[in-house]
Design a protein around this motif. Structure first.
Motif, PDB file in Angstrom:
ATOM      1  N   GLN A 173       0.611  -1.353  -0.280  1.00  0.00           N
ATOM      2  CA  GLN A 173      -0.065   0.336  -0.036  1.00  0.00           C
ATOM      3  C   GLN A 173       0.780   1.710  -0.022  1.00  0.00           C
ATOM      4  OE1 GLN A 173      -2.169  -0.672   3.734  1.00  0.00           O
ATOM      5  NE2 GLN A 173      -3.624  -1.519   2.833  1.00  0.00           N
ATOM      6  N   ARG A 174       0.396   1.800  -0.905  1.00  0.00           N
ATOM      7  CA  ARG A 174       1.085   3.589  -0.278  1.00  0.00           C
ATOM      8  C   ARG A 174       1.056   4.440   1.122  1.00  0.00           C
ATOM      9  NH1 ARG A 174       2.273   7.287  -4.051  1.00  0.00           N
ATOM     10  NH2 ARG A 174       2.255   6.592  -5.999  1.00  0.00           N
ATOM     11  N   LYS A 209       6.253   5.558   0.004  1.00  0.00           N
ATOM     12  CA  LYS A 209       6.585   4.613   0.572  1.00  0.00           C
ATOM     13  C   LYS A 209       6.043   3.656   0.112  1.00  0.00           C
ATOM     14  CE  LYS A 209      11.006   4.901   2.573  1.00  0.00           C
ATOM     15  NZ  LYS A 209      11.067   6.718   1.891  1.00  0.00           N
ATOM     16  N   TRP A 210       5.812   2.140  -0.787  1.00  0.00           N
ATOM     17  CA  TRP A 210       5.307   1.038  -0.614  1.00  0.00           C
ATOM     18  C   TRP A 210       5.427   0.416   0.834  1.00  0.00           C
ATOM     19  CZ3 TRP A 210       1.252   1.552  -4.411  1.00  0.00           C
ATOM     20  CH2 TRP A 210       2.199   2.127  -5.385  1.00  0.00           C
ATOM     21  N   ILE A 211       4.803   0.257   0.922  1.00  0.00           N
ATOM     22  CA  ILE A 211       4.490  -0.739   2.606  1.00  0.00           C
ATOM     23  C   ILE A 211       4.094  -1.785   2.853  1.00  0.00           C
ATOM     24  CG2 ILE A 211       4.751   1.920   3.691  1.00  0.00           C
ATOM     25  CD1 ILE A 211       2.258   1.519   5.717  1.00  0.00           C
ATOM     26  N   CYS A 212       4.140  -2.531   3.242  1.00  0.00           N
ATOM     27  CA  CYS A 212       3.109  -3.521   4.239  1.00  0.00           C
ATOM     28  C   CYS A 212       3.628  -4.780   5.144  1.00  0.00           C
ATOM     29  CB  CYS A 212       3.045  -4.780   3.282  1.00  0.00           C
ATOM     30  SG  CYS A 212       4.782  -6.082   2.635  1.00  0.00           S
ATOM     31  N   VAL A 241       6.559  -5.350  11.995  1.00  0.00           N
ATOM     32  CA  VAL A 241       6.968  -5.363  11.280  1.00  0.00           C
ATOM     33  C   VAL A 241       7.126  -4.844  10.110  1.00  0.00           C
ATOM     34  CG1 VAL A 241       8.835  -6.329   9.464  1.00  0.00           C
ATOM     35  CG2 VAL A 241       8.545  -7.301  12.421  1.00  0.00           C
ATOM     36  N   GLU A 242       7.471  -3.877   9.574  1.00  0.00           N
ATOM     37  CA  GLU A 242       7.481  -2.963   8.676  1.00  0.00           C
ATOM     38  C   GLU A 242       7.772  -3.155   6.942  1.00  0.00           C
ATOM     39  OE1 GLU A 242       5.384   1.488   9.075  1.00  0.00           O
ATOM     40  OE2 GLU A 242       6.651   1.430   6.585  1.00  0.00           O
ATOM     41  N   LEU A 243       7.630  -3.391   5.793  1.00  0.00           N
ATOM     42  CA  LEU A 243       8.920  -3.512   5.013  1.00  0.00           C
ATOM     43  C   LEU A 243       8.515  -1.716   4.243  1.00  0.00           C
ATOM     44  CD1 LEU A 243       8.731  -7.281   3.604  1.00  0.00           C
ATOM     45  CD2 LEU A 243      10.252  -6.187   5.215  1.00  0.00           C
ATOM     46  N   CYS A 244       9.150  -1.446   4.143  1.00  0.00           N
ATOM     47  CA  CYS A 244       9.070  -0.442   2.824  1.00  0.00           C
ATOM     48  C   CYS A 244      10.294  -0.089   1.702  1.00  0.00           C
ATOM     49  CB  CYS A 244       9.215   0.591   3.872  1.00  0.00           C
ATOM     50  SG  CYS A 244      10.690   1.645   4.644  1.00  0.00           S
ATOM     51  N   GLN A 245       9.738   0.271   0.343  1.00  0.00           N
ATOM     52  CA  GLN A 245      10.191   0.557  -0.538  1.00  0.00           C
ATOM     53  C   GLN A 245      10.258   1.608  -1.430  1.00  0.00           C
ATOM     54  OE1 GLN A 245       8.945  -2.019  -3.673  1.00  0.00           O
ATOM     55  NE2 GLN A 245       9.699  -0.854  -5.537  1.00  0.00           N
ATOM     56  N   ASP A 246      10.794   2.643  -1.486  1.00  0.00           N
ATOM     57  CA  ASP A 246      10.637   4.103  -1.861  1.00  0.00           C
ATOM     58  C   ASP A 246       9.577   3.786  -3.293  1.00  0.00           C
ATOM     59  OD1 ASP A 246      12.469   5.579  -0.166  1.00  0.00           O
ATOM     60  OD2 ASP A 246      14.126   4.816  -1.188  1.00  0.00           O
ATOM     61  N   ILE A 247       9.304   4.495  -3.299  1.00  0.00           N
ATOM     62  CA  ILE A 247       8.294   4.546  -5.151  1.00  0.00           C
ATOM     63  C   ILE A 247       8.942   5.869  -5.899  1.00  0.00           C
ATOM     64  CG2 ILE A 247       6.149   5.883  -6.314  1.00  0.00           C
ATOM     65  CD1 ILE A 247       4.092   4.894  -3.062  1.00  0.00           C
ATOM     66  N   LYS A 248       9.364   5.694  -6.819  1.00  0.00           N
ATOM     67  CA  LYS A 248      10.435   5.993  -7.592  1.00  0.00           C
ATOM     68  C   LYS A 248       9.546   7.147  -8.870  1.00  0.00           C
ATOM     69  CE  LYS A 248      14.331   3.704  -6.504  1.00  0.00           C
ATOM     70  NZ  LYS A 248      14.765   2.300  -6.239  1.00  0.00           N
TER      71      LYS A 248
END
Ligand code: ZN
Length: 141
Positions: free
Chosen positions: A113-114, A119-122, A134-141
């Motif tokens: 999710q945004r 970030k994209w997070i889950c 625990v959250e995982l996050c990825q930069d939204i490019k």
């Protein structure tokens, strides 16, 4: 020597702290860490207002509930203020979800999710991680 299971170890992107009331907490954490917050952002879908501080190599995220019944509101009702989650930065969130699911970890949301801060997070379910959200996050490019 420790065996590495993945190409590179994860980095703590931020630690989330649930707070009751932002104004006072924001000042207190600025005093504590010697740095002003660099942004405040509402994530309406999750009923939360986030406040971010940048530290060396990581961040602190304060989380204030925007509405009764939101996840942060429920957390505070149940457990009080305090550390809410640890967020790990990942390069490919979907690949990490698959990798961790294959190893038996459970997720609260398997579809990224945004989140705040671009970030994209889950979230992994705390019952599969010894009570740690625990959250995982990825930069939204
Ligand atoms: Zn977070």
């Amino acid at each position: 020597m420790l065996k590495s299971f993945i190409e590179k170890s994860m980095r703590i992107e931020h630690i989330g702290i649930a707070i009751q009331e932002a104004t006072q907490a924001q000042t207190l954490f600025a005093k504590l860490m010697g740095v002003e917050s660099y942004k405040s952002e509402e994530v309406v879908e999750q009923g939360v207002c986030t406040i971010f501080y940048a530290l060396d190599n990581t961040k602190i995220e304060l989380l204030q509930s925007l509405a009764p019944g939101s996840p942060i509101d429920k957390f505070i009702q149940k457990r009080g203020e305090g550390i809410h989650h640890i967020a790990f930065a990942v390069d490919d969130i979907r690949a990490e979800i698959l990798r961790l699911k294959a190893q038996g970890f459970q997720f609260i949301n398997e579809e990224p999710q945004r989140g705040a801060d671009q970030k994209w997070i889950c979230f992994l379910h705390p019952k599969s991680t010894h009570g740690v959200l625990v959250e995982l996050c990825q930069d939204i490019k």
